[in-house]
Scaffold this active site. Sequence first.
Site, mmCIF file in Angstrom:
data_model
loop_
_atom_site.group_PDB
_atom_site.id
_atom_site.type_symbol
_atom_site.label_atom_id
_atom_site.label_comp_id
_atom_site.label_asym_id
_atom_site.label_seq_id
_atom_site.Cartn_x
_atom_site.Cartn_y
_atom_site.Cartn_z
ATOM 1 N N GLU A 71 -26.430 -29.470 30.334
ATOM 2 C CA GLU A 71 -25.037 -29.039 30.258
ATOM 3 C C GLU A 71 -24.138 -30.248 29.999
ATOM 4 O OE1 GLU A 71 -21.781 -27.314 29.817
ATOM 5 O OE2 GLU A 71 -23.471 -25.972 30.257
ATOM 6 N N ASP A 122 -22.173 -20.994 22.198
ATOM 7 C CA ASP A 122 -20.914 -20.905 21.460
ATOM 8 C C ASP A 122 -21.216 -20.457 20.032
ATOM 9 O OD1 ASP A 122 -18.501 -21.428 20.052
ATOM 10 O OD2 ASP A 122 -17.979 -23.018 21.466
ATOM 11 N N LYS A 126 -16.345 -20.195 12.587
ATOM 12 C CA LYS A 126 -15.848 -20.667 11.295
ATOM 13 C C LYS A 126 -16.994 -21.223 10.450
ATOM 14 C CE LYS A 126 -11.212 -21.846 12.972
ATOM 15 N NZ LYS A 126 -10.204 -22.931 13.146
ATOM 16 N N THR A 198 -27.608 -14.416 32.992
ATOM 17 C CA THR A 198 -26.616 -15.483 33.135
ATOM 18 C C THR A 198 -25.339 -14.871 33.709
ATOM 19 O OG1 THR A 198 -25.523 -15.205 30.990
ATOM 20 C CG2 THR A 198 -27.555 -16.504 31.022
ATOM 21 N N GLU A 199 -24.412 -15.724 34.129
ATOM 22 C CA GLU A 199 -23.110 -15.223 34.594
ATOM 23 C C GLU A 199 -22.419 -14.430 33.492
ATOM 24 O OE1 GLU A 199 -23.913 -19.095 36.785
ATOM 25 O OE2 GLU A 199 -24.033 -18.409 34.708
ATOM 26 N N TYR A 200 -22.493 -14.950 32.277
ATOM 27 C CA TYR A 200 -21.841 -14.306 31.137
ATOM 28 C C TYR A 200 -22.465 -12.944 30.854
ATOM 29 C CZ TYR A 200 -19.613 -14.008 26.528
ATOM 30 O OH TYR A 200 -18.859 -13.611 25.450
#
Length: 219
Positions: A71, A122, A126, A198-200
């Site tokens: 991380e 992530d 773009k 995961t938390e997400y």
Amino acid sequence: MRLRRKAWAADWLVAHNELVITQDKAVALKGQWESVFAKDQPIYIEIGTGKGQFIIGMAKQYPEVNFIGMEIQEGAVAVAGRKAVDDIAPLPNLKFIYGDGAGVDTYFAPSEVSKVYLNFSDPWPKTGHEKRRLTYKSFLKSYQNVLPVDGELEFKTDNRKLFEYSLGSFANYGLTFDKVWLDMHNEDPENLAINIETEYEQKFKVKGPIYKFLGHFTD
């Protein structure tokens, strides 16, 4: 997602530098990671471990494997480390690296890692940011450099465009597709029974499908 600055994080990380390993020390440990664990076991790494729910859960569920969560955010890795320390059971098979995951072959020798996890990375939507995606070909090369032949890559996301891009990237690179899930929380009860969230994932699984890829490098 970037966390707010944690005022306590820097001092906590210094005090727990055997659990959360600095980038410089991680580079020095290349080829010697078995020395920081209680047992010499296969090593699985998660790139972008966030607050640590997944990697801590995996370390508890699979004590026969050594886990390393990487991380880059100071606050996130400190939160993850503190969760591990506060856990009821000791986790001798878990470490963290506070550092950049852009080149995992900076930290690990060939075949030193047995499996790589990418969880809710992530998406860098773009076009000009394509090279920053963790499933871009240069990242795939760095994963292949540290994995043995048939070493596995597992990838989960809720972002359909990133998933579609990533499948194309995997195919173009020559990964073997072992399984693809287009809605893993609803189509595969057997896999779901052993899934560590995961938390997400815990938060967003109710808002739409979670996509998952499992594959391996062949040479």
